[in-house]
Design a protein around this motif. Structure first.
Motif, short mmCIF file in Angstrom:
data_model
loop_
_atom_site.label_atom_id
_atom_site.label_comp_id
_atom_site.label_asym_id
_atom_site.label_seq_id
_atom_site.Cartn_x
_atom_site.Cartn_y
_atom_site.Cartn_z
N SER A 673 -35.74 -50.93 2.72
CA SER A 673 -35.25 -51.77 1.62
C SER A 673 -35.32 -53.23 2.05
CB SER A 673 -33.80 -51.40 1.28
OG SER A 673 -32.93 -51.89 2.29
N ARG A 674 -34.78 -54.10 1.25
CA ARG A 674 -34.71 -55.52 1.62
C ARG A 674 -33.70 -55.78 2.73
NH1 ARG A 674 -35.98 -55.45 -3.85
NH2 ARG A 674 -37.73 -56.82 -4.42
N TRP A 675 -32.89 -54.78 3.06
CA TRP A 675 -31.82 -54.98 4.04
C TRP A 675 -32.11 -54.30 5.37
CZ3 TRP A 675 -31.28 -54.09 -1.12
CH2 TRP A 675 -30.74 -55.14 -1.86
N GLY A 676 -32.90 -53.23 5.38
CA GLY A 676 -33.15 -52.54 6.63
C GLY A 676 -34.00 -51.30 6.41
N SER A 677 -34.13 -50.49 7.47
CA SER A 677 -34.99 -49.31 7.40
C SER A 677 -34.34 -48.16 8.16
CB SER A 677 -36.37 -49.62 7.98
OG SER A 677 -36.27 -49.92 9.36
N ALA A 678 -34.82 -46.94 7.88
CA ALA A 678 -34.36 -45.74 8.58
C ALA A 678 -35.48 -44.71 8.54
CB ALA A 678 -33.10 -45.18 7.93
N VAL A 679 -35.40 -43.76 9.47
CA VAL A 679 -36.44 -42.73 9.59
C VAL A 679 -35.80 -41.36 9.39
CG1 VAL A 679 -38.07 -41.63 11.18
CG2 VAL A 679 -37.86 -44.13 11.13
N GLY A 680 -36.49 -40.51 8.67
CA GLY A 680 -36.03 -39.14 8.46
C GLY A 680 -37.21 -38.21 8.24
N ARG A 681 -36.90 -36.92 8.17
CA ARG A 681 -37.94 -35.92 7.95
C ARG A 681 -37.98 -35.55 6.47
NH1 ARG A 681 -40.96 -33.52 11.66
NH2 ARG A 681 -39.54 -34.14 13.35
N VAL A 682 -39.17 -35.50 5.92
CA VAL A 682 -39.35 -35.34 4.49
C VAL A 682 -39.04 -33.91 4.05
CG1 VAL A 682 -41.06 -35.34 2.63
CG2 VAL A 682 -41.05 -37.18 4.34
N ARG A 683 -38.23 -33.81 2.99
CA ARG A 683 -37.99 -32.54 2.30
C ARG A 683 -38.38 -32.74 0.84
NH1 ARG A 683 -32.09 -30.32 3.94
NH2 ARG A 683 -31.55 -31.85 2.31
N ILE A 684 -39.38 -32.03 0.39
CA ILE A 684 -39.88 -32.19 -0.97
C ILE A 684 -39.20 -31.17 -1.87
CG2 ILE A 684 -41.93 -32.09 -2.43
CD1 ILE A 684 -43.57 -32.94 0.02
N ARG A 708 -29.66 -44.70 10.80
CA ARG A 708 -28.46 -45.23 10.13
C ARG A 708 -28.84 -45.66 8.72
NH1 ARG A 708 -28.41 -49.61 12.66
NH2 ARG A 708 -26.44 -50.50 11.98
N VAL A 709 -28.65 -44.76 7.77
CA VAL A 709 -29.14 -45.04 6.43
C VAL A 709 -28.40 -46.21 5.79
CG1 VAL A 709 -27.61 -43.45 5.18
CG2 VAL A 709 -29.87 -43.97 4.26
N ASP A 710 -27.14 -46.46 6.20
CA ASP A 710 -26.43 -47.59 5.60
C ASP A 710 -26.98 -48.94 6.04
OD1 ASP A 710 -24.70 -46.30 3.84
OD2 ASP A 710 -23.36 -45.73 5.46
N ALA A 711 -27.86 -48.96 7.04
CA ALA A 711 -28.59 -50.19 7.33
C ALA A 711 -29.56 -50.52 6.21
CB ALA A 711 -29.35 -50.05 8.65
N VAL A 712 -29.91 -49.52 5.41
CA VAL A 712 -30.84 -49.69 4.30
C VAL A 712 -30.12 -50.12 3.03
CG1 VAL A 712 -32.64 -48.51 2.95
CG2 VAL A 712 -32.25 -47.86 5.34
N VAL A 713 -28.82 -49.80 2.94
CA VAL A 713 -28.11 -49.85 1.66
C VAL A 713 -27.78 -51.27 1.23
CG1 VAL A 713 -25.93 -49.22 0.55
CG2 VAL A 713 -27.22 -47.51 1.84
#
Length: 920
Positions: A673-684, A708-713
């Motif tokens: 996002s404009r605030w940060g990023s995070a990495v995860g494994r894709v579940r479709i 840390r997903v809240d770095a994205v929020v």
């Protein structure tokens, strides 16, 4: 209950389940549900059932530390007090702040709030409950004049229509969810409507599921209010005699949501489904609307809450059995924090900081030298002020804001530049303790005494059953000792949690005269023995209700009269739950807490989320919980079975969005996002709405890299409540294409070459999932140091396929598996995790077949591979359930009878049903 069992309260969600802790013959502990507790009547969810697995002292903070050096309590406390005094003298009380937690007990909360607002003279104390239920608080105050939750859990079983909005209760409040489902089984006329952008485990059980577009709740409920008016389904007697503001509310609903087709178009729903929901609500008298974080965590969360409450006020469906708006809170003591003024805009005992009479009342009761005159900084603004240097000292208690606050990287930077950061916690290593100048070791659940209040206003005792380790102390003691050193000793001479509770109860009754909702006058004179024996009770409990207390407590509290049948312990009744104590239901008399005693309908103008997706960031990110983990995993991360269902941070995405983004199943991806990023494994999954993605909140730098997903929020907040918009952040997503992936068992640290890694607790210890951008130059993984070199008496077995880029190795000690690694260049690495995890736990030497299987990467033909975990309560895997289906199990209940799976908290029932459907 056995003579040795200690009755206490679960430390997880706001359901407030009672638990019994008992010593096992081997010296360990057994934790089970308390059948006599009214909240759960013996039930526990997967997290509560695994509490005994989380009691070890691994990574506990056991001694005070000052700048990384162990010191005595006197040195640490003197330093904290002296630094706070110095900063206040130089810059004023607004330069200091407390950030506290729903993990604190009410007594801890009370002392911290008293020190900040009544003795330091500022209101810069806020709580992580700001992130969970502050929109509900603000909505209650606007509608009722007080933060009073109208309902009791019994209403969930008395209702004929249950509406769940933004609530995945099957995972987040599973004990309550089972009560709802049991009510429907007992009375098939009961219907359940689930309103949520995601098709969750809760939605799978619904009679009607409305997958509305994220952020459009106010449009849906404005439409309902207009429909009720148009269909002459209002309770005009109640409206005219008990409410005000309804004309403006009706006009706003009509103007914004003039028709069902308009509502359906705005919400992205089928018009007939909307009409069906409106008919169900209109024609059903007993309706309970449960809402949770999907409503609260929004830049318009307060308006969403009031749009729901408006519909109940308009129909008079409040204050009576089986009806009302019901906020399901997230944290174990969020409600207790609200009682004592833990939020920056509150005073203790539900008094209002902006009311001069309330300020005067509290100051006179406390006999304090000052009282805060204006609201303090709410959580997001507080840490922004830390970052700007306006707040120069912050004391963080029992929470981890570097993980949980939005724009979390900015929070980390703010604390890194802060003059004084004090953290009192029970865990040594968190993302937040890494930035502390002073660490103060607090007691943990099972070690401390106090009370908590659950979502239905029920106060329960939390009792110690473990000896406090090291030099740990209760949070209230730590705060009181600092207060004494700052010169406020006379006001903080507490000797026990009971001392604090008596003062808290007395303040609630002080000059109340039935004008304020929160009143514990009936407990103000409670003695130590009665406090120790206190049974669950719902407030308000004014002094006039003392005769309704359970007999042992009433005798000691000064009650009169002979025992009556009402004094005997309550017993469970099927479909109704356990008899309530105190006040089960608010507003039964139709009296509210605004001047004049009327409730207020609030005109609502629907607003879009604070920041909308665009061409650069085309997807909307929703964050939340997974089934078996809690907050930042400091407790649940210790349990192998709680870590098994969702072992890695994931990104859930709709198939169409995955295809547009070039993503495939199980691939690593980066969300930004404009605030940060995070990495995860894709579940479709088509359980996601197109255009929206989901990522869980739990992972942090102790358990994963860049998760840390809240770095994205987006840090946007609701203007009324200050609650962050954790459910709607514009993001983009792109695949990660690592050069290699590996899973290492029996290894604590990821390879140095890792660009991404996740730590997971397993039955045989732990494992690390890792990925890197370049294959190690040192050669195969053992040579690169991924596994330790064999010690004398140990054996290393290896398999390498250079052309295919596969490598497997195992380290054996005495024939038993000590560590192993599965690695692959590129490609799709999918080792049989559960089988390998089982081998790590074996106490016997591996057979020849097991050794060969290790190198082949496949379980032996006769080996047991239960498959990925489905039921955490009983440890039942996917393959075991599929085998039972092949053997004749046709329903979820069949599986429960055969395997126990799904028969406890029920949070896995939807997944079991999906497996059965796939197998049929």
């Amino acid at each position: 209950m056995s003579a040795t069992a200690v009755a206490t309260t679960c430390p997880y969600c706001g359901v407030g389940c009672g638990v019994l802790a008992e010593r096992r013959p081997d010296g360990g502990w057994r934790v089970r549900g308390d059948p006599d507790h009214p909240a759960n009547a013996g039930r526990l969810c997967s997290k509560g059932a695994a509490l005994a697995e989380t009691l070890d002292l691994e990574d506990r903070l056991l001694h005070p530390e000052l700048r990384g050096r162990r010191v005595s309590w006197n040195v640490a406390l003197d330093h904290v007090a002296a630094e706070f005094k110095r900063i206040i003298q130089a810059h004023g009380p607004q330069a200091v702040a407390f950030y506290v937690s729903g993990q604190l007990l009410t007594e801890d909360y009370y002392v911290a709030n008293k020190l900040m607002k009544g003795y330091l003279g500022a209101a810069n104390i806020d709580t992580n409950s700001r992130l969970c239920m502050s929109s509900s608080v603000a909505g209650h105050q606007r509608a009722f004049g007080a933060d009073a939750v109208p309902c009791s859990y019994a209403d969930l079983e008395l209702a004929d229509l249950l509406v769940l909005v933004g609530s995945n209760a099957a995972w987040c409040h599973p004990v309550l969810w089972q009560r709802m489902l049991e009510s429907r089984r007992a009375r098939p006329e009961v219907k359940i409507v689930v309103i949520d952008p995601r098709r969750t485990a809760t939605a799978a059980e619904a009679d009607l599921f409305l997958p509305l577009r994220s952020g459009t709740d106010t449009m849906l409920f404005n439409g309902l209010l207009h429909h009720l008016n148009r269909e002459s389904a209002l309770n005009w007697s109640f409206l005219e005699h008990r409410t005000e503001g309804y004309a403006a509310a009706f006009a706003a609903a009509r103007d914004s949501a003039p028709s069902i087709p308009a509502v359906a178009a705005a919400c992205g729903l089928d018009a007939e489904d909307v009409a069906r929901f409106y008919r169900m609500f209109t024609r059903t008298e007993r309706v309970v609307t449960c809402y949770s974080q999907g409503v609260n965590q929004s830049s318009s969360g307060t308006d969403k809450v009031n749009s729901i409450i408006n519909c109940h006020l308009a129909t008079g469906r409040i204050g009576r059995p089986g009806m009302g708006p019901f906020s399901l809170t997230g944290q174990p003591n969020a409600m207790g924090g609200r009682e004592v003024g833990g939020l920056a805009n509150q005073l203790a005992a539900h008094m209002h900081l902006d009311n001069p009479d309330h300020r005067d009342c509290v100051q006179r009761f406390w006999k304090s030298p000052v009282i805060a005159q204006t609201a303090g900084l709410k959580a997001v603004d507080m840490f922004r002020a830390v970052g700007r240097g306006e707040i120069k000292a912050v004391w963080i208690m029992a929470t981890n804001p570097v993980v949980s606050l939005p724009d979390a990287d900015a929070v980390r930077a703010a604390l890194a530049g802060c003059e004084l950061v004090v953290v009192s916690d029970c865990v040594r290593h968190t993302d937040t303790t890494a930035l502390a100048h002073v660490l103060l070791p607090a007691q943990a659940w099972g070690e401390k005494e106090g009370t908590v209040t659950n979502s239905e206003r029920r106060i329960s005792r939390q009792r110690a059953f473990l000896a406090p380790p090291g030099e740990t102390r209760p949070d209230w003691w730590i705060v009181s000792e600092v207060a004494r050193r700052m010169g406020f000793g006379d006001a903080f001479r507490y000797q026990s949690a009971a001392d604090i509770f008596r003062e808290h109860a007395a303040l609630s009754a002080y000059e109340n005269h039935n004008r304020r909702d929160f009143d514990l006058g009936g407990l103000a004179g409670i003695d130590d023995d009665s406090y120790d024996a206190l049974r669950p009770v719902q407030w308000p409990l004014p002094a006039a209700m003392r005769e309704r207390l359970p007999l042992p407590l009433r005798e000691r509290a000064g009650g009169r009269g002979k025992p009556s049948p009402a004094d005997s312990p309550p017993s469970p009744r099927k479909g109704v739950g356990v008899e309530s104590r105190g006040t089960a239901r608010m507003f039964a008399d139709g009296r509210f807490f605004h001047p004049g005693g009327r409730a207020r309908l609030v005109p609502i103008q629907p607003r879009p989320p604070a920041c909308a997706p665009d061409e650069e960031y085309p997807l909307a990110l929703n964050t939340g919980r997974v089934r078996d983990h809690w907050h930042t995993m400091t407790r649940t991360g210790k349990s192998a079975r709680l870590s098994a269902h969702a072992p890695e941070p994931c990104i859930d995405i709709h198939p169409a969005d995955a295809e547009r983004s070039g993503l495939v199943r199980d691939q690593l991806a980066c969300i930004e996002s404009r605030w940060g990023s995070a990495v995860g494994r894709v579940r479709i999954s088509d359980a996601q709405r197109p255009g929206e993605v989901f990522m869980p909140m739990h992972w942090n730098d102790q358990y994963a890299a860049r998760a840390r997903v809240d770095a994205v929020v987006n840090p946007a907040v609701d203007p009324h409540s200050g609650q962050p918009e954790l459910k709607h952040t514009p993001v983009r997503i792109a695949p990660l294409r690592p050069a290699w992936e590996a899973v290492l068992f029996g290894v604590a640290d990821p390879p140095a070459e890792s660009a991404h890694w996740v730590r997971v607790r397993g039955n045989g210890g732990g494992r690390v999932h890792a990925a890197g951008l370049q294959w190690p130059r040192a050669g195969p993984p053992v040579a690169a140091g991924w596994l330790p070199p064999p010690a004398p008496g140990e054996e290393l077995i290896e398999y390498a396929d250079v052309a295919a880029g596969r490598y497997r190795a195992a380290l054996l000690r005495g024939g038993r598996l000590r560590a192993c690694v599965f690695a692959m260049r590129g490609g799709d690495l999918r080792p049989h995790i559960e089988w390998l995890d089982g081998l790590m736990g074996h106490q016997q030497p591996l057979s020849v077949a097991d050794r060969m299987a290790l190198l082949s990467g496949q379980p032996p033909r006769n080996g047991v591979d239960a498959g990925p975990l489905v039921c955490a309560c009983f440890g039942v895997g996917r393959n075991t359930i599929l085998k039972a289906a092949r053997d004749g199990c046709r329903s979820v209940d069949d599986i429960g009878r055969a395997l126990n799976a799904g028969s406890n908290c029920g949070s896995c029932r939807a997944e079991i049903r999906e497996l059965l459907n796939a197998a049929s």
